[in-house]
Design a protein around this motif. Structure first.
Motif, short mmCIF file in Angstrom:
data_model
loop_
_atom_site.label_atom_id
_atom_site.label_comp_id
_atom_site.label_asym_id
_atom_site.label_seq_id
_atom_site.Cartn_x
_atom_site.Cartn_y
_atom_site.Cartn_z
N ALA A 294 28.53 -17.89 10.58
CA ALA A 294 28.37 -18.67 9.35
C ALA A 294 29.25 -18.16 8.21
O ALA A 294 29.39 -18.83 7.19
N GLU A 295 29.85 -16.98 8.38
CA GLU A 295 30.72 -16.43 7.34
C GLU A 295 32.06 -17.17 7.30
O GLU A 295 32.43 -17.82 8.27
N PRO A 296 32.79 -17.08 6.19
CA PRO A 296 34.12 -17.70 6.14
C PRO A 296 34.99 -17.18 7.28
O PRO A 296 35.09 -15.98 7.51
N GLY A 297 35.58 -18.07 8.00
CA GLY A 297 36.36 -17.68 9.18
C GLY A 297 35.55 -17.75 10.44
O GLY A 297 36.07 -18.06 11.51
N GLY A 298 34.26 -17.45 10.34
CA GLY A 298 33.31 -17.63 11.42
C GLY A 298 33.71 -17.06 12.77
O GLY A 298 33.65 -17.76 13.78
N ARG A 299 34.12 -15.79 12.81
CA ARG A 299 34.54 -15.19 14.08
C ARG A 299 33.79 -13.89 14.33
O ARG A 299 33.41 -13.18 13.39
N LEU A 300 33.58 -13.57 15.61
CA LEU A 300 32.87 -12.35 15.98
C LEU A 300 33.78 -11.14 16.08
O LEU A 300 33.29 -10.00 16.16
N ALA A 301 35.10 -11.34 16.11
CA ALA A 301 36.03 -10.26 16.41
C ALA A 301 35.77 -8.96 15.66
O ALA A 301 35.85 -7.88 16.25
N PRO A 302 35.43 -8.98 14.35
CA PRO A 302 35.20 -7.71 13.65
C PRO A 302 34.08 -6.87 14.26
O PRO A 302 34.07 -5.65 14.12
N ALA A 303 33.13 -7.52 14.94
CA ALA A 303 32.00 -6.78 15.52
C ALA A 303 32.35 -6.14 16.86
O ALA A 303 31.50 -5.53 17.49
N ALA A 304 33.59 -6.29 17.32
CA ALA A 304 33.98 -5.65 18.58
C ALA A 304 34.10 -4.15 18.43
O ALA A 304 34.07 -3.42 19.42
N ARG A 305 34.27 -3.66 17.20
CA ARG A 305 34.33 -2.23 16.94
C ARG A 305 32.92 -1.72 16.65
O ARG A 305 32.09 -2.43 16.09
N PRO A 306 32.63 -0.48 17.04
CA PRO A 306 31.27 0.05 16.83
C PRO A 306 30.78 -0.07 15.39
O PRO A 306 29.64 -0.45 15.15
N GLU A 307 31.68 0.24 14.43
CA GLU A 307 31.24 0.19 13.04
C GLU A 307 30.96 -1.24 12.58
O GLU A 307 30.05 -1.49 11.78
N GLY A 308 31.72 -2.20 13.11
CA GLY A 308 31.49 -3.59 12.76
C GLY A 308 30.18 -4.11 13.31
O GLY A 308 29.42 -4.81 12.62
N ALA A 309 29.88 -3.78 14.56
CA ALA A 309 28.61 -4.21 15.17
C ALA A 309 27.43 -3.54 14.47
O ALA A 309 26.41 -4.19 14.20
N ALA A 310 27.56 -2.25 14.18
CA ALA A 310 26.47 -1.54 13.51
C ALA A 310 26.18 -2.14 12.15
O ALA A 310 25.02 -2.32 11.76
N ALA A 311 27.23 -2.49 11.40
CA ALA A 311 27.04 -3.08 10.08
C ALA A 311 26.39 -4.46 10.18
O ALA A 311 25.51 -4.80 9.38
N ALA A 312 26.78 -5.25 11.17
CA ALA A 312 26.21 -6.59 11.33
C ALA A 312 24.73 -6.51 11.69
O ALA A 312 23.91 -7.28 11.17
N ILE A 313 24.37 -5.59 12.57
CA ILE A 313 22.96 -5.45 12.95
C ILE A 313 22.16 -4.91 11.79
O ILE A 313 21.04 -5.38 11.51
N ALA A 314 22.69 -3.94 11.05
CA ALA A 314 21.97 -3.37 9.91
C ALA A 314 21.71 -4.43 8.84
O ALA A 314 20.61 -4.51 8.28
N SER A 315 22.71 -5.24 8.54
CA SER A 315 22.53 -6.27 7.51
C SER A 315 21.55 -7.35 7.98
O SER A 315 20.79 -7.90 7.17
N THR A 316 21.54 -7.64 9.28
CA THR A 316 20.59 -8.63 9.79
C THR A 316 19.17 -8.09 9.72
O THR A 316 18.23 -8.81 9.36
#
Length: 440
Positions: A294-316
């Motif tokens: 739902a974010e601008p650009g709407g892509r999962l690619a940033p979450a492929a890195r550990p820090e990106g996935a961790a940030a996405a789960i923490a914010s959720t």
């Protein structure tokens, strides 16, 4: 089926009574919403965003009494911490031991332990203890990555995020963590999926058909665990020590730990952990993906890195927690936020609303996890599986996009669980797997 049942005997009467009570309780919640009770509106929200109703509860003060539903409700961080931390407020019910009534006839036994059970079961679920594998969250993430890759390899470019990926993945990981033989993993996943309504059923009556099916699934899951759960946690010994590295010391004596633990307690802990953590994990993963898309650009690619996935789960977890409501029963008379609550009083914490409160951000919000009813590793297990699954999904399907509207499951105020979440690969990105860094 016996003649007594066919002729309207005790079993048939009991089934009819439970169905009627279930229906009337749901009708009471619906009527409370019609009367503009904000808690009634939260419970009946369906696809509707409950955020405005949660904020109305907050505006009514630190503790609001829904007189129509005879429940105390809070969105206040300090009150929430007291309710979730004070032993006076225990599991979700029933309150029969204190003389109160329980209007929900289908509460999951796995999620409603008594006081002694809650303390005992919580001691059995530490990583490397009598129930779960050693190695902690990092090992869980490694095993989740492998399972996610295998599962995604069998899915086409279009699939249902929750039904085809999140739920079966979580079931497979839990089966492996509990050490169940692979031959029963399919049945474990199937029975566990049938228990998906259990957490919502702690507060919102499910349909009679769903309730009966859920009870049957929980009985089948308990029987499978009794037959297949090993006496010692999986991997105990030298091989596991090599895998877990520095964490391997936790496995020393694991065989003895499980041998010393009462088998019935271990089985109850395994059932509670599975039923209490599986659906919230699938919901957390699904919501994290949905928020990224739902974010601008709407892509999962940033979450492929550990820090990106961790940030996405923490914010959720903070902004869209998979367990939005937690309920407790006062086991004795108590004063809460200046109100005198009798023994048997029901209190509901609006976890999502509490997490939005700036005071919670300053002091640390009360836990929305573990979803299991006792203090244990559920939060770590849920978070580890969600982070690893999101990393793999982002690496293998970086251009994933929504392929239709997500639909919230009816009668799911606790989880807001997806009933339908179609996604598809973007042809411009392809589906070739990228190199995925291992969890550390």
């Amino acid at each position: 089926m016996t003649s007594e049942t066919l002729n309207g005997g005790a079993p048939a009467r009991d089934t009819a009574r439970r169905a009627r009570v279930n229906q009337l309780t749901r009708a009471a919640q619906w009527f409370a919403g019609i009367e503009d009770d904000p808690y009634g509106l939260v419970l009946r929200a369906g696809d509707e965003d409950p955020h405005p109703y949660e904020e109305r509860v907050r505006a009514l003060g630190p503790l609001y009494h829904s007189t129509l539903l005879d429940t105390w409700v809070t969105a206040d961080p300090a009150v929430a911490r007291q309710v979730l931390g004070d032993p006076v407020f225990e599991g979700p019910g029933p309150a029969g031991a204190t003389g109160g009534g329980d209007p929900l006839p289908y509460r999951s036994p796995a999620l409603t332990p008594d006081r002694a059970d809650a303390a005992r079961l919580g001691d059995l679920t530490a990583f490397g203890g009598p129930l779960l594998r050693a190695g902690g969250p990092a090992s869980v993430e490694r095993r989740t990555e492998a399972a996610a890759r295998t599962l995604l390899a069998g899915l086409g470019p279009r699939f249902d995020l929750a039904e085809d990926f999140a739920r079966p993945l979580v079931g497979r990981v839990l089966a492996a963590e509990l050490g169940l033989p692979e031959a029963v993993h399919g049945d474990f996943v199937r029975h566990l999926s049938g228990c998906r309504h259990a957490l919502d059923g702690l507060l919102c009556p499910q349909t009679h058909a769903a309730s009966v099916a859920g009870e049957a699934a929980e009985r089948s899951l308990a029987a499978l665990l009794a037959e297949a759960l090993p006496e010692a946690p999986p991997g105990a010994g030298a091989g596991a020590e090599a895998e877990a590295g520095a964490g391997a010391g936790a496995e020393v004596g694991a065989d003895a730990d499980r041998a010393d633990a009462d088998r019935a307690d271990v089985l109850r802990a395994a059932l509670a952990l599975a039923v209490g953590c599986a659906e919230p994990t699938a919901v957390l993963l699904s919501h994290a993906v949905g928020r990224l898309l739902a974010e601008p650009g709407g892509r999962l690619a940033p979450a492929a890195r550990p820090e990106g996935a961790a940030a996405a789960i923490a914010s959720t977890l903070r902004d869209a927690p998979p367990v939005r409501l937690r309920t407790r029963t006062a086991r004795e008379a108590v004063t809460l936020a200046g109100h005198e609550l009798p023994a048997g009083a029901h209190v509901t914490v609006l976890v999502a609303a509490v997490a939005r409160d700036p005071r919670a951000a300053a002091d640390g919000p009360p836990p929305s996890l573990p979803a299991d009813p006792y203090p244990g590793p559920g939060a770590h297990l849920v978070g580890a599986v969600a982070r690893a699954a999101l990393r793999v999904l982002a690496a293998t399907r970086p251009g994933l996009r929504a392929a239709g509207a997500a639909v919230v499951r009816p009668r799911s105020p606790v989880l807001r669980a997806p009933a339908l979440w179609p996604v598809a690969a973007d042809p411009a990105y392809g589906t070739e797997e990228e190199t995925l860094p291992c969890a550390s």
